[in-house]
Design a protein around this motif. Structure first.
Motif, PDB file in Angstrom:
ATOM      1  N   VAL A 191       5.478   9.162   6.374  1.00 26.85           N
ATOM      2  CA  VAL A 191       5.415   8.526   6.952  1.00 26.85           C
ATOM      3  C   VAL A 191       4.219   6.969   7.180  1.00 26.85           C
ATOM      4  O   VAL A 191       3.743   6.024   6.596  1.00 26.85           O
ATOM      5  CB  VAL A 191       5.442   7.954   8.213  1.00 26.85           C
ATOM      6  N   ILE A 192       2.648   8.272   7.023  1.00 27.95           N
ATOM      7  CA  ILE A 192       1.936   7.827   6.661  1.00 27.95           C
ATOM      8  C   ILE A 192       1.936   7.206   4.770  1.00 27.95           C
ATOM      9  O   ILE A 192       1.472   5.831   4.894  1.00 27.95           O
ATOM     10  CB  ILE A 192       1.077   8.759   6.450  1.00 27.95           C
ATOM     11  N   LEU A 193       2.577   8.223   3.942  1.00 32.68           N
ATOM     12  CA  LEU A 193       2.476   7.203   3.048  1.00 32.68           C
ATOM     13  C   LEU A 193       3.309   5.755   2.174  1.00 32.68           C
ATOM     14  O   LEU A 193       3.279   5.493   1.289  1.00 32.68           O
ATOM     15  CB  LEU A 193       2.993   8.530   1.454  1.00 32.68           C
ATOM     16  N   ILE A 194       4.385   6.300   3.419  1.00 29.77           N
ATOM     17  CA  ILE A 194       5.395   5.154   2.773  1.00 29.77           C
ATOM     18  C   ILE A 194       5.259   3.780   3.516  1.00 29.77           C
ATOM     19  O   ILE A 194       5.193   2.619   2.869  1.00 29.77           O
ATOM     20  CB  ILE A 194       6.393   5.240   4.406  1.00 29.77           C
ATOM     21  N   PHE A 195       3.573   3.581   4.036  1.00 26.64           N
ATOM     22  CA  PHE A 195       3.458   2.678   4.257  1.00 26.64           C
ATOM     23  C   PHE A 195       2.376   1.875   3.273  1.00 26.64           C
ATOM     24  O   PHE A 195       1.361   1.310   3.600  1.00 26.64           O
ATOM     25  CB  PHE A 195       2.480   2.836   5.366  1.00 26.64           C
ATOM     26  N   GLN A 196       1.571   3.187   2.611  1.00 26.18           N
ATOM     27  CA  GLN A 196       0.458   2.409   1.196  1.00 26.18           C
ATOM     28  C   GLN A 196       1.822   1.944   0.714  1.00 26.18           C
ATOM     29  O   GLN A 196       2.770   1.282  -0.531  1.00 26.18           O
ATOM     30  CB  GLN A 196       0.455   3.267   0.146  1.00 26.18           C
ATOM     31  N   THR A 211       4.317   4.285  -6.020  1.00 28.67           N
ATOM     32  CA  THR A 211       4.262   5.778  -6.561  1.00 28.67           C
ATOM     33  C   THR A 211       4.291   6.754  -4.859  1.00 28.67           C
ATOM     34  O   THR A 211       5.198   7.567  -4.503  1.00 28.67           O
ATOM     35  CB  THR A 211       2.925   6.322  -7.248  1.00 28.67           C
ATOM     36  N   MET A 212       2.937   5.902  -4.033  1.00 26.56           N
ATOM     37  CA  MET A 212       2.732   6.628  -3.467  1.00 26.56           C
ATOM     38  C   MET A 212       4.110   6.241  -2.155  1.00 26.56           C
ATOM     39  O   MET A 212       4.144   6.660  -1.035  1.00 26.56           O
ATOM     40  CB  MET A 212       1.160   5.494  -2.019  1.00 26.56           C
ATOM     41  N   ASN A 213       4.124   5.480  -1.661  1.00 26.14           N
ATOM     42  CA  ASN A 213       5.595   5.019  -1.546  1.00 26.14           C
ATOM     43  C   ASN A 213       6.510   5.576  -1.223  1.00 26.14           C
ATOM     44  O   ASN A 213       7.686   6.258   0.117  1.00 26.14           O
ATOM     45  CB  ASN A 213       5.958   3.410  -1.718  1.00 26.14           C
ATOM     46  N   GLY A 214       6.646   5.974  -3.053  1.00 28.16           N
ATOM     47  CA  GLY A 214       8.383   6.933  -3.628  1.00 28.16           C
ATOM     48  C   GLY A 214       7.732   8.402  -2.537  1.00 28.16           C
ATOM     49  O   GLY A 214       8.390   9.067  -2.140  1.00 28.16           O
ATOM     50  N   ILE A 215       6.921   8.864  -2.749  1.00 27.92           N
ATOM     51  CA  ILE A 215       6.690   9.813  -2.223  1.00 27.92           C
ATOM     52  C   ILE A 215       6.491  10.663  -1.058  1.00 27.92           C
ATOM     53  O   ILE A 215       7.453  11.696  -0.185  1.00 27.92           O
ATOM     54  CB  ILE A 215       5.046  11.184  -2.700  1.00 27.92           C
ATOM     55  N   GLY A 216       6.599   9.312  -0.521  1.00 31.74           N
ATOM     56  CA  GLY A 216       6.533   9.533   1.433  1.00 31.74           C
ATOM     57  C   GLY A 216       7.767   9.053   1.825  1.00 31.74           C
ATOM     58  O   GLY A 216       7.493   9.989   2.518  1.00 31.74           O
TER      59      GLY A 216
END
Length: 600
Positions: free
Chosen positions: A141-146, A150-155
């Motif tokens: 969830v933390i990474l989704i808000f980036q 790429t970070m969003n996808g990993i999240g």
């Protein structure tokens, strides 16, 4: 209306189940959480399915066994045969792969999806995976808000895995508790009657949830809790394999005929595989027992034996169908031909390719190339040249000298049939597709839209020039005839060179050769090189001829300029960054003028 009835019926059944049993509530919640995890996982992997996947596809799908391998590997990694099916339909609709390659990928996806059963049976039932779910959800969830894609996808991938694990945990707990109140094995049916019944139940469950993975999780958790018999579980797994084709069928509804052909191929493969599995179910079960004993799987470890069964019968289906991929593809092409449209319509643009931005860009590029191919014939005939002569190795000066007859052409009719509608559809698709793209991707779409506009403008300039050209190439005045033939030769050579650049797709920098065309175009402009003034001064042409020649020289210059601009956007063959780098070093109008001035 029918869908609404089914939906409200399902909701009513779920509400009734929640009312009578809190354990059913936990199982249903587990299924819902698992399905939500699948959605999140698919969303995450879509972030990485752009240009990289496209390039991998081109290199790994030029043979049936390569396509099969790609399907196995991609499905094993993404754990979603549905996502692989939808992506394959998108790529097929966009013309990035052929039908035979698409069928190979689907065959591989069916085999790759069996790894999910192994993970669930081997890990999910043996380890308390809910302990890993919470950290994954937090970090995900933390990474989704980036803002980083790429970070969003990993999240999304981490959150998806977290929800999958949590869903499996709740289903497992629900079935364990369910066993204390109701023994579902009392409803078991043995023999072929049970096999057919539970196969149909597996089909229905997968059609409703649109995920064979979710069905397999339910089967494995119910089997682990001893709520269904091993034999009925095998039949449910076969049914899940048939039911998973519904995703491909739904995905193909918005695709072109190629996507529909692939969905039918998927259905045929799964039906053949299921037929083999049902007819030889007891023989395959004996094979599973022998294999399990050989690798050390306990005789009563039915969850792992189910995973073995799932892999073996899918592998049998692949072995049985692989030799017939080409024949199947050819049969589907004959059975489902392209429909003849009253006007030119797009064949690569549809809702199926909008899901993947880079695929949408490539689809627009291919459709704009079709627009150019249609325009090529109009431009050639507008110059009273044959397309084949332009694309051949013939000397165009010899062609013009030996064949000076006028080719009749109805510009308005050709434009209406071949250009106008297709160009409008491209513009409409671009407006819709750009909503979920990065700024760089949107810029590339705008360039392609501009390329389409350049093509249209080139046709309009050719139409304006055609009236005088058709008159003067037959004129007894050799001087005016020679000047108009120069227009034809110059534009014919330009179109030939553009075709060479288009077909040389090995190097993205090939569009830099357009700089030479810009210089030639400017140097040959009779309105600035003094040729027209010399002819007037020597009284070789009349004032009326000179006026026509000056106007048509501007039109010819406009045709050349628009086609070169089109080539810079449309024929770039690298990735977005490479294309942008190449365009940045291409000559602009001021630089062209400066070079010509220096060479005087």
């Amino acid at each position: 209306m029918f869908r609404k009835i089914i939906l409200f019926t399902m909701l009513a059944i779920l509400a009734w189940g929640f009312w009578i049993s809190p354990n059913f509530k936990e199982i249903a919640a587990g299924v819902a959480i698992f399905l939500f995890g699948m959605l999140a996982l698919e969303e995450g992997f879509k972030s990485f399915t752009g240009g990289v996947l496209e390039r991998i596809l081109r290199k790994t799908t030029d043979g049936p066994w390569k396509s099969l391998t790609f399907g196995v590997v991609s499905t094993s990694v993404m754990q979603s045969s549905s996502l692989v099916s939808v992506i394959t339909i998108s790529f097929l609709s966009a013309g990035l792969i052929g039908l035979a390659a698409g069928i190979g990928i689907i065959f591989g996806a069916n085999l790759g999806t069996t790894t999910g059963a192994w993970l669930i049976a081997g890990l999910g039932m043996k380890v308390k995976i809910s302990a890993y779910a919470m950290p994954m959800l937090v970090f995900g969830v933390i990474l989704i808000f980036q803002k980083s894609r790429t970070m969003n996808g990993i999240g999304y991938i981490l959150a998806g895995l977290g929800f999958l694990f949590l869903g499996i945990h709740h289903m497992k707990e629900g079935f364990e508790a369910f066993r204390d109140t109701i023994d579902l094995t009392a409803f078991a049916v043995s023999g072929y009657a049970g096999i057919m019944l539970f196969t149909l139940i597996g089909v229905a469950a997968t059609v409703i949830m649109q995920s064979s993975h979710a069905t397999l999780v339910i089967i494995i958790t119910a089997l682990a809790a001893q709520q269904i018999t091993y034999e009925n579980a095998l039949a449910l797994a076969i049914g899940a394999n048939i039911g998973t084709t519904i995703t491909a069928i739904i995905g193909s509804m918005s695709a072109n005929v190629q996507g529909k052909r692939l969905a039918v191929a998927h259905l045929i493969f799964n039906m053949v595989t299921a037929f083999i599995a049902i007819v030889f179910i007891y023989q395959i079960a004996n094979l599973v027992d022998g294999f399990s004993a050989w690798v050390g799987i306990a005789a009563d470890d039915y969850t792992l034996k189910l995973a073995v069964f799932h892999t073996i019968f899918n592998a049998i289906g692949v072995v049985a169908m692989m030799p017939f991929i080409e024949k199947l593809a050819n049969s589907l092409i004959k059975a489902m031909p392209e429909t003849v449209q009253p006007r030119e319509k797009p064949i690569y643009l549809n809702e199926a390719v909008e899901e993947l931005p880079d695929t949408a860009i490539e689809a627009v590029r291919k459709e704009t190339l079709r627009l150019y191919d249609n325009a090529f014939a109009i431009l050639a005939h507008g110059l009273s040249l044959h397309r084949d002569d332009i694309l051949s190795d013939k000397d165009l000066e010899d062609v013009v000298r030996q064949d000076n007859h006028v080719i009749p052409i109805d510009f308005d009719d050709e434009y209406e049939k071949s250009i106008k509608g297709l160009y409008s559809d491209i513009v409409k698709f671009i407006s819709s597709a750009q909503s979920n793209m990065t700024p760089e991707q949107s810029d590339e779409l705008f360039r392609l839209r501009a390329a389409g506009r350049d093509i249209v403008e080139a046709i309009k300039d050719t139409k304006h020039m055609n009236k005088n050209l058709s008159q003067y190439i037959l004129s007894p005045n050799c001087h005016i005839r020679a000047e108009y033939n120069k227009f034809r030769i110059q534009l014919g050579k330009l179109m030939r060179e553009l075709d060479n650049i288009r077909n040389d797709d090995e190097d993205a920098s090939n569009i830099l050769s357009l700089d030479n065309l810009k210089l030639d175009m400017k140097a040959n402009d009779v309105t600035v090189n003094g040729e027209m003034e010399r002819l007037i001064r020597d009284k070789k042409i009349t004032a009326v001829m000179a006026t026509s020649m000056m106007n048509d020289a501007n039109y010819a210059y406009g045709v050349a300029k628009n086609l070169i601009q089109m080539g810079e956007s449309l024929f770039a063959s690298g990735n977005l960054d490479m294309n942008e780098a190449v365009r940045s070093v291409a000559l602009n109008d001021d630089e062209v003028a400066e070079i010509l001035e220096d060479n005087k």
